[in-house]
Design a protein around this motif. Structure first.
Motif, PDB file in Angstrom:
ATOM      1  N   UNK A   8      16.254   0.926   6.001  1.00 46.18           N
ATOM      2  CA  UNK A   8      16.487  -0.358   6.600  1.00 46.18           C
ATOM      3  C   UNK A   8      15.181  -1.036   6.642  1.00 46.18           C
ATOM      4  N   UNK A   9      14.142  -0.458   6.526  1.00 44.55           N
ATOM      5  CA  UNK A   9      12.899  -1.230   6.655  1.00 44.55           C
ATOM      6  C   UNK A   9      12.515  -2.144   5.477  1.00 44.55           C
ATOM      7  N   UNK A  10      11.680  -3.217   5.805  1.00 43.54           N
ATOM      8  CA  UNK A  10      11.596  -4.272   4.781  1.00 43.54           C
ATOM      9  C   UNK A  10      10.817  -3.699   3.387  1.00 43.54           C
ATOM     10  N   UNK A  11      11.371  -3.874   2.285  1.00 44.14           N
ATOM     11  CA  UNK A  11      10.509  -3.415   1.109  1.00 44.14           C
ATOM     12  C   UNK A  11       9.610  -4.013   0.454  1.00 44.14           C
ATOM     13  N   UNK A  12       8.311  -3.493   0.332  1.00 48.55           N
ATOM     14  CA  UNK A  12       7.002  -4.115   0.202  1.00 48.55           C
ATOM     15  C   UNK A  12       6.857  -3.721  -1.316  1.00 48.55           C
ATOM     16  N   UNK A  13       6.136  -4.782  -1.970  1.00 49.33           N
ATOM     17  CA  UNK A  13       5.760  -4.689  -3.346  1.00 49.33           C
ATOM     18  C   UNK A  13       4.423  -5.344  -3.555  1.00 49.33           C
ATOM     19  N   UNK A  14       3.657  -5.071  -4.560  1.00 49.08           N
ATOM     20  CA  UNK A  14       2.488  -5.576  -4.883  1.00 49.08           C
ATOM     21  C   UNK A  14       2.723  -7.029  -5.802  1.00 49.08           C
TER      22      UNK A  14
END
Length: 240
Positions: free
Chosen positions: A10-16
């Protein structure tokens, strides 16, 4: 504080890389660095320096034939740098990558967001003629970029390698090069079953080479201001 709510799922998905991606099956995340187009009312959260500009009837101004629809298109331009989260009534969200030469015809009620690099138009659905008082228009996207669409439930993608017939209220999108038509249910033998009406007034037909995406739920008829009931829901909420 402990809870399964705080699990990695459920945590925010991070991307570069900036752009659209799925936060989860019901929510779209745009890592914004510039601009994108989104459905008015679809923003559920955002972080950063982000501005929202409602475009109203000017959203598709150079394409929209207002004499035919009498309505505006509730799109908004999202600009700036930050993270924007979009959703639509907890519907399933799907991302489609369009490349040069691709063209996709989409039921307007299924459009959630798209890259501003895409070209879009509103066109009459081929073969519809005067079959009904509505369900005659669709959004056609082409060019290079991503578009996020929604479906009510898990859809099926039908490969059109044989004559294919779909309830127009369940048709989400299809290859724009397909030949389409409208048929009264009676023409296909669906008018009555054991003396009972099937409830399907019209059926869409697809022919050629391509695909059609069908959701397991029918969009309800849309009532526009001063307009008759819409059977297909094509352009759906975008024209309400």
């Amino acid at each position: 504080m402990r809870s399964e709510l705080f699990s990695a799922e459920n945590l925010e998905k991070e991307s570069a890389q900036p752009g659209m991606r799925l936060q989860n099956s019901k929510m779209l995340k745009i890592e914004l660095n510039g601009e994108a187009m989104a459905r008015v009312g679809s923003m559920v959260a955002y972080q950063g320096n982000v501005q929202f500009q409602a475009l109203g009837s000017g959203g598709l101004g150079k394409f929209l034939k207002q004499k035919l629809t009498g309505e505006g298109v509730p799109l908004m331009k999202v600009t700036g740098q930050g993270d924007v989260f979009l959703a639509e009534l907890a519907k399933d969200v799907h991302i489609i990558d369009l490349e040069p030469g691709d063209a996709l015809s989409i039921n307007g009620s299924s459009v959630l967001a798209f890259d501003s690099t895409l070209q879009y138009d509103i066109r009459m659905v081929g073969g519809a003629g005067m079959a009904s008082s509505s369900g005659l228009f669709n959004c056609v996207f082409s060019g290079y970029g991503r578009i996020a669409i929604t479906t009510k439930g898990t859809p099926v993608v039908l490969n059109v390698d044989a004559p294919t017939y779909v309830d127009p209220q369940a048709a989400v999108c299809w290859s724009a090069n397909l030949q389409t038509g409208y048929h009264r249910a009676e023409q296909l033998g669906l008018g009555t079953l054991l003396g009972r009406r099937t409830g399907e007034s019209f059926t869409m037909s697809f022919a050629g080479q391509g695909f059609v995406v069908v959701q397991p739920s029918e969009e309800p008829p849309v009532l526009g201001s001063g307009q008759q009931q819409q059977e297909g829901g094509l352009l759906g909420g975008l024209l309400s």
